[in-house]
Design an enzyme around this catalytic site. Structure first.
Site, PDB file in Angstrom:
ATOM      1  CE  LYS A  18       8.630   1.947  -4.159  1.00  0.00           C
ATOM      2  NZ  LYS A  18       9.425   1.042  -5.014  1.00  0.00           N
ATOM      3  NE  ARG A  93       5.085   2.178 -10.064  1.00  0.00           N
ATOM      4  CZ  ARG A  93       4.969   1.353  -9.023  1.00  0.00           C
ATOM      5  NH1 ARG A  93       4.211   1.678  -8.002  1.00  0.00           N
ATOM      6  NH2 ARG A  93       5.614   0.213  -9.018  1.00  0.00           N
ATOM      7  NE  ARG A 132       9.209  -8.037  -4.325  1.00  0.00           N
ATOM      8  CZ  ARG A 132       8.811  -6.807  -4.658  1.00  0.00           C
ATOM      9  NH1 ARG A 132       9.165  -5.786  -3.910  1.00  0.00           N
ATOM     10  NH2 ARG A 132       8.106  -6.619  -5.747  1.00  0.00           N
ATOM     11  NE  ARG A 165       4.634  -7.731  -6.770  1.00  0.00           N
ATOM     12  CZ  ARG A 165       4.899  -6.429  -6.653  1.00  0.00           C
ATOM     13  NH1 ARG A 165       5.054  -5.890  -5.456  1.00  0.00           N
ATOM     14  NH2 ARG A 165       5.017  -5.671  -7.722  1.00  0.00           N
ATOM     15  NE  ARG A 176       7.610  -4.684 -11.154  1.00  0.00           N
ATOM     16  CZ  ARG A 176       7.954  -5.435 -10.107  1.00  0.00           C
ATOM     17  NH1 ARG A 176       8.351  -6.683 -10.277  1.00  0.00           N
ATOM     18  NH2 ARG A 176       7.876  -4.935  -8.897  1.00  0.00           N
TER      19      ARG A 176
HETATM   20  P1  AMP Z   1       4.249  -2.233  -6.894  1.00  0.00           P
HETATM   21  O1  AMP Z   1       3.587  -3.159  -5.938  1.00  0.00           O
HETATM   22  O2  AMP Z   1       4.386  -0.832  -6.338  1.00  0.00           O
HETATM   23  O3  AMP Z   1       5.561  -2.767  -7.422  1.00  0.00           O
HETATM   24  O4  AMP Z   1       3.261  -2.098  -8.162  1.00  0.00           O
HETATM   25  C1  AMP Z   1       2.934  -3.223  -8.944  1.00  0.00           C
HETATM   26  C2  AMP Z   1       2.279  -2.783 -10.225  1.00  0.00           C
HETATM   27  O5  AMP Z   1       1.071  -2.072  -9.933  1.00  0.00           O
HETATM   28  C3  AMP Z   1       3.091  -1.827 -11.089  1.00  0.00           C
HETATM   29  O6  AMP Z   1       4.009  -2.509 -11.933  1.00  0.00           O
HETATM   30  C4  AMP Z   1       1.983  -1.143 -11.887  1.00  0.00           C
HETATM   31  O7  AMP Z   1       1.472  -1.991 -12.892  1.00  0.00           O
HETATM   32  C5  AMP Z   1       0.901  -0.978 -10.845  1.00  0.00           C
HETATM   33  N1  AMP Z   1       1.028   0.286 -10.081  1.00  0.00           N
HETATM   34  C6  AMP Z   1       1.260   0.426  -8.756  1.00  0.00           C
HETATM   35  N2  AMP Z   1       1.282   1.724  -8.391  1.00  0.00           N
HETATM   36  C7  AMP Z   1       1.055   2.435  -9.529  1.00  0.00           C
HETATM   37  C8  AMP Z   1       0.964   3.810  -9.826  1.00  0.00           C
HETATM   38  N3  AMP Z   1       1.129   4.754  -8.873  1.00  0.00           N
HETATM   39  N4  AMP Z   1       0.714   4.177 -11.117  1.00  0.00           N
HETATM   40  C9  AMP Z   1       0.540   3.260 -12.080  1.00  0.00           C
HETATM   41  N5  AMP Z   1       0.627   1.940 -11.877  1.00  0.00           N
HETATM   42  C10 AMP Z   1       0.881   1.498 -10.617  1.00  0.00           C
END
Ligand code: AMP
Length: 223
Positions: A18, A93, A132, A165, A176
């Site tokens: 994404k 999400r 990554r 990360r 996740r």
């Molecule tokens: P990402 O960078 O999109 O993989 O998000 C990393 C982490 O941020 C996720 O594993 C969640 O802990 C939190 N997170 C990001 N976006 C959301 C969302 N829309 N709702 C809830 N938690 C989120």
């Protein structure tokens, strides 16, 4: 904002690409990429009280509670650079987040243009995520094998330092993916019913996926 805005969502599991595709879409269509993950990682690094609240959820690969994410997201899409649209990456999400977004966009008379879901099998996701690396300055994403930076550990675009990360460890990835299937995957159905879901196969070459995404967006744009 108006109803002719380009309001897009990228839906897909962690590691689907994404962020990588979003960076290309941003350049071509001149709309900002809004990643709730990036916004919340910035809050965590700032050491703010909000960041402290977010930290534990994020490091465990659990979802941050809807009300916290919603505040952050709604504030962000009110910025001037979203006047012509935006691309959401990692939001919504949960169905509750999707419903809250819908209400907010109705109030702004600026409905969603389309939801592009990027599909990739779980075993591919795990190997992508463990390899990554992310730029600490501009968040560009690299892969140690398939999308190497020209200089080891340095971002091609801004010369920022690359890092891994913490939640890209195998154990957290497992959680996740579980969270994705339980709480986020129902959104595929949610948007399909609204007839605004456009699936793409994310297990292909980056350029091919980008071309498919552009075809979808250009069709949304044509009257
Ligand atoms: P990402 O960078 O999109 O993989 O998000 C990393 C982490 O941020 C996720 O594993 C969640 O802990 C939190 N997170 C990001 N976006 C959301 C969302 N829309 N709702 C809830 N938690 C989120």
């Amino acid at each position: 904002m108006t109803s002719s805005n380009l309001n897009l969502i990228f839906l897909g599991p962690p590691g689907a690409g994404k962020g990588t595709q979003a960076q290309r879409v941003v350049e071509k269509y001149s709309i900002p990429q809004i990643s709730t993950g990036d916004l919340m990682r910035a809050a965590v690094s700032s050491g703010s009280a909000l960041g402290e609240k977010l930290k534990n959820y994020m490091s465990a690969g659990a979802l941050v509670p809807d009300e916290l994410v919603l505040d952050i997201l709604l504030e962000r899409i009110g910025h001037e650079d979203c006047a012509n649209g935006f691309l959401l990456d990692g939001f919504p999400r949960t169905v509750a987040q999707a419903e809250a977004l819908e209400t907010a966009l109705v109030e702004r008379n600026s409905p969603l243009s389309g939801v592009i879901s990027i599909d990739v099998p779980d075993q591919v996701l795990t190997s992508r995520l463990t390899a990554r690396r992310i730029c600490s300055k501009c968040s560009a994403s690299y892969h140690l094998e398939f999308l190497k930076p020209q200089k080891d550990g340095i971002c091609d675009k801004c010369s920022g330092e690359l890092y891994q990360r913490k939640d890209d460890s195998e154990e957290v990835i497992k959680n996740r993916l579980k969270v994705y299937h339980e709480q986020t995957a129902p959104l595929v159905d949610f948007y399909q019913k609204k007839k605004i879901l456009y699936p793409v196969d994310g297990n292909k070459k980056i350029d091919m996926i980008f071309q498919e995404i552009c075809d979808i967006i250009d069709n949304l744009n044509s009257p």
